[in-house]
Design a protein around this motif. Structure first.
Motif, PDB file in Angstrom:
ATOM      1  N   SER A  13       0.811  -1.228   0.000  1.00  0.00           N
ATOM      2  CA  SER A  13       0.000   0.000   0.000  1.00  0.00           C
ATOM      3  C   SER A  13       0.838   1.268   0.000  1.00  0.00           C
ATOM      4  N   ASN A  87       7.200  -8.708   1.249  1.00  0.00           N
ATOM      5  CA  ASN A  87       7.707  -7.377   1.590  1.00  0.00           C
ATOM      6  C   ASN A  87       7.137  -6.813   2.887  1.00  0.00           C
ATOM      7  N   THR A 189      10.854   5.848   3.793  1.00  0.00           N
ATOM      8  CA  THR A 189       9.463   5.381   3.842  1.00  0.00           C
ATOM      9  C   THR A 189       8.927   5.703   5.236  1.00  0.00           C
TER      10      THR A 189
HETATM   11  N1  LIG Z   1      12.568   1.575   5.049  1.00  0.00           N
HETATM   12  C1  LIG Z   1      13.747   1.021   5.305  1.00  0.00           C
HETATM   13  O1  LIG Z   1      14.734   1.711   5.645  1.00  0.00           O
HETATM   14  C2  LIG Z   1      13.917  -0.476   5.164  1.00  0.00           C
HETATM   15  C3  LIG Z   1      15.216  -0.996   5.183  1.00  0.00           C
HETATM   16  C4  LIG Z   1      15.401  -2.359   5.067  1.00  0.00           C
HETATM   17  C5  LIG Z   1      14.326  -3.200   4.908  1.00  0.00           C
HETATM   18  N2  LIG Z   1      13.077  -2.668   4.892  1.00  0.00           N
HETATM   19  C6  LIG Z   1      11.956  -3.597   4.749  1.00  0.00           C
HETATM   20  O2  LIG Z   1      11.219  -3.257   3.596  1.00  0.00           O
HETATM   21  C7  LIG Z   1       9.862  -3.703   3.754  1.00  0.00           C
HETATM   22  C8  LIG Z   1       8.919  -2.559   3.417  1.00  0.00           C
HETATM   23  O3  LIG Z   1       9.079  -1.550   4.390  1.00  0.00           O
HETATM   24  P1  LIG Z   1       8.829   0.005   4.096  1.00  0.00           P
HETATM   25  O4  LIG Z   1      10.073   0.696   4.457  1.00  0.00           O
HETATM   26  O5  LIG Z   1       8.242   0.203   2.748  1.00  0.00           O
HETATM   27  O6  LIG Z   1       7.778   0.316   5.267  1.00  0.00           O
HETATM   28  P2  LIG Z   1       6.335   1.008   5.242  1.00  0.00           P
HETATM   29  O7  LIG Z   1       6.345   2.239   4.427  1.00  0.00           O
HETATM   30  O8  LIG Z   1       5.941   1.088   6.678  1.00  0.00           O
HETATM   31  O9  LIG Z   1       5.416  -0.056   4.465  1.00  0.00           O
HETATM   32  C9  LIG Z   1       5.111  -1.309   5.041  1.00  0.00           C
HETATM   33  C10 LIG Z   1       4.021  -1.963   4.201  1.00  0.00           C
HETATM   34  O10 LIG Z   1       3.721  -3.235   4.804  1.00  0.00           O
HETATM   35  C11 LIG Z   1       2.322  -3.265   5.177  1.00  0.00           C
HETATM   36  N3  LIG Z   1       2.188  -4.062   6.387  1.00  0.00           N
HETATM   37  C12 LIG Z   1       2.758  -3.864   7.597  1.00  0.00           C
HETATM   38  N4  LIG Z   1       2.359  -4.794   8.459  1.00  0.00           N
HETATM   39  C13 LIG Z   1       1.504  -5.609   7.770  1.00  0.00           C
HETATM   40  C14 LIG Z   1       0.739  -6.740   8.123  1.00  0.00           C
HETATM   41  N5  LIG Z   1       0.754  -7.245   9.372  1.00  0.00           N
HETATM   42  N6  LIG Z   1      -0.027  -7.318   7.172  1.00  0.00           N
HETATM   43  C15 LIG Z   1      -0.073  -6.832   5.915  1.00  0.00           C
HETATM   44  N7  LIG Z   1       0.632  -5.762   5.518  1.00  0.00           N
HETATM   45  C16 LIG Z   1       1.406  -5.151   6.448  1.00  0.00           C
HETATM   46  C17 LIG Z   1       1.945  -1.782   5.366  1.00  0.00           C
HETATM   47  O11 LIG Z   1       0.550  -1.537   5.247  1.00  0.00           O
HETATM   48  P3  LIG Z   1      -0.447  -1.596   6.547  1.00  0.00           P
HETATM   49  O12 LIG Z   1       0.283  -0.879   7.653  1.00  0.00           O
HETATM   50  O13 LIG Z   1      -1.715  -0.922   6.115  1.00  0.00           O
HETATM   51  O14 LIG Z   1      -0.653  -3.038   6.821  1.00  0.00           O
HETATM   52  C18 LIG Z   1       2.710  -1.171   4.203  1.00  0.00           C
HETATM   53  O15 LIG Z   1       2.033  -1.396   2.989  1.00  0.00           O
HETATM   54  C19 LIG Z   1       9.742  -4.200   5.200  1.00  0.00           C
HETATM   55  O16 LIG Z   1       9.869  -5.605   5.241  1.00  0.00           O
HETATM   56  C20 LIG Z   1      10.936  -3.545   5.875  1.00  0.00           C
HETATM   57  O17 LIG Z   1      11.359  -4.232   7.027  1.00  0.00           O
HETATM   58  C21 LIG Z   1      12.831  -1.338   5.001  1.00  0.00           C
END
Ligand SMILES: NC(=O)c1ccc[n+]([C@@H]2O[C@H](COP(=O)([O-])OP(=O)(O)OC[C@H]3O[C@@H](n4cnc5c(N)ncnc54)[C@H](OP(=O)(O)O)[C@@H]3O)[C@@H](O)[C@H]2O)c1
Length: 264
Positions: A13, A87, A189
């Motif tokens: 999303s 993801n 993000t």
């Molecule tokens: N941002 C960084 O610096 C970073 C670095 C390394 C790895 N990552 C990884 O990249 C991935 C994406 O993170 P992001 O940075 O894009 O974070 P984000 O902007 O918070 O997005 C997270 C996404 O996952 C969904 N989500 C969270 N919990 C969920 C659940 N229980 N069921 C279904 N959907 C769920 C959220 O929507 P809802 O809240 O509406 O469910 C949202 O669409 C994650 O695995 C994160 O650990 C991020």
């Protein structure tokens, strides 16, 4: 030969999941996307459709194993999945009051980041093995190599994802099922809005998605960025822990709980 490729992305999303959906969208691509809250995905859906894709959204909490399993089984009973991108993830750690996350929050984080990734991957892997094709993509993190003192559960969840994905890749090696493991550094993000502290090498989610998709198309099994941080973490890992802790001091952080008004 099927006309349409089916790609399933969890947590699409916003943030990296949404950017990956935009990057993977195109003619002949059907996208099955989920998040808990899908009330604000209209603009994203319109973009994906304008790029040539068909799109289906589901409000699914991946930590709710019966719900996520039902979602997967329903999709697989229609058409085989070509690619699964695991993801969805959440971030937690030491708060602004200096306290680490509670045991209850730690257990919830493991349920979302690790248990759900394992359960969904196993469910889909068996089906891909039976059809003898498919691609499973795990979004882990450089945190899996970092063992952050300020986010021990998050670090453990991502180390678990990395270990599981590497084992699954080897197990599936005799079939035509690929496993790709992503280790991103900081991406701008909602997750990084929660991170109070230095974020070296921060990139936009579009840049991150470009690197991931380019790496996947080159057939890479692991995609790490920025490489300088990956190298730094590999060097830190061989040091005695007290010296490593000293060198980590400038990168210590706190995790903010975002009020609803600041959530993207
Ligand atoms: N941002 C960084 O610096 C970073 C670095 C390394 C790895 N990552 C990884 O990249 C991935 C994406 O993170 P992001 O940075 O894009 O974070 P984000 O902007 O918070 O997005 C997270 C996404 O996952 C969904 N989500 C969270 N919990 C969920 C659940 N229980 N069921 C279904 N959907 C769920 C959220 O929507 P809802 O809240 O509406 O469910 C949202 O669409 C994650 O695995 C994160 O650990 C991020």
């Amino acid at each position: 030969m099927r006309q349409q490729q089916r790609i399933l992305i969890t947590g699409a999303s916003r943030g990296l999941g949404a950017s990956l959906a935009r990057r993977l969208a195109g003619q002949g691509i059907h996208l099955d996307l989920c998040a808990r809250d899908i009330s604000n995905v209209r603009e994203l859906s319109e973009t994906l459709i304008s790029l040539g894709s068909t799109v289906a959204w589901a409000s699914v909490d991946v930590a709710d194993i019966p719900s996520v399993t039902e979602w997967i089984e329903t999709i697989c009973s229609q058409v085989p999945i070509d690619m699964l991108v695991l993801n969805a993830g959440v971030f937690d750690g030491r708060g602004e009051d200096g306290a680490l996350e509670t045991p209850t929050r730690a257990a919830a984080l493991l349920g979302t980041n690790l248990t759900s990734a394992v359960v969904v991957a196993l469910t889909v892997a068996e089906k891909m093995r039976a059809q003898n094709y498919g691609h499973i993509v795990f979004v882990s993190s450089l945190a899996s190599f970092a063992a952050h003192a300020d986010a021990p559960t998050y670090s453990a969840s991502k180390a678990g994802v990395t270990s599981f994905a590497r084992a699954l890749r080897e197990d599936l090696a005799s079939s035509n099922v690929r496993v790709t493991l992503i280790h991103p550094g900081h991406i701008a993000t909602q997750q990084t809005q929660q991170h109070i502290g230095a974020m070296p090498g921060l990139v936009s989610s579009e840049v991150a998605a470009d690197r991931i998709v380019a790496g996947m198309r080159r057939g890479k099994s692991e995609i790490n960025f920025p490489w300088i941080l990956r190298l730094g973490l590999a060097c830190l890992a061989i040091l005695p822990w007290r010296l490593r802790a000293k060198l980590n001091q400038p990168f210590r952080f706190q995790v903010r709980n975002l009020p609803p008004s600041e959530r993207s």
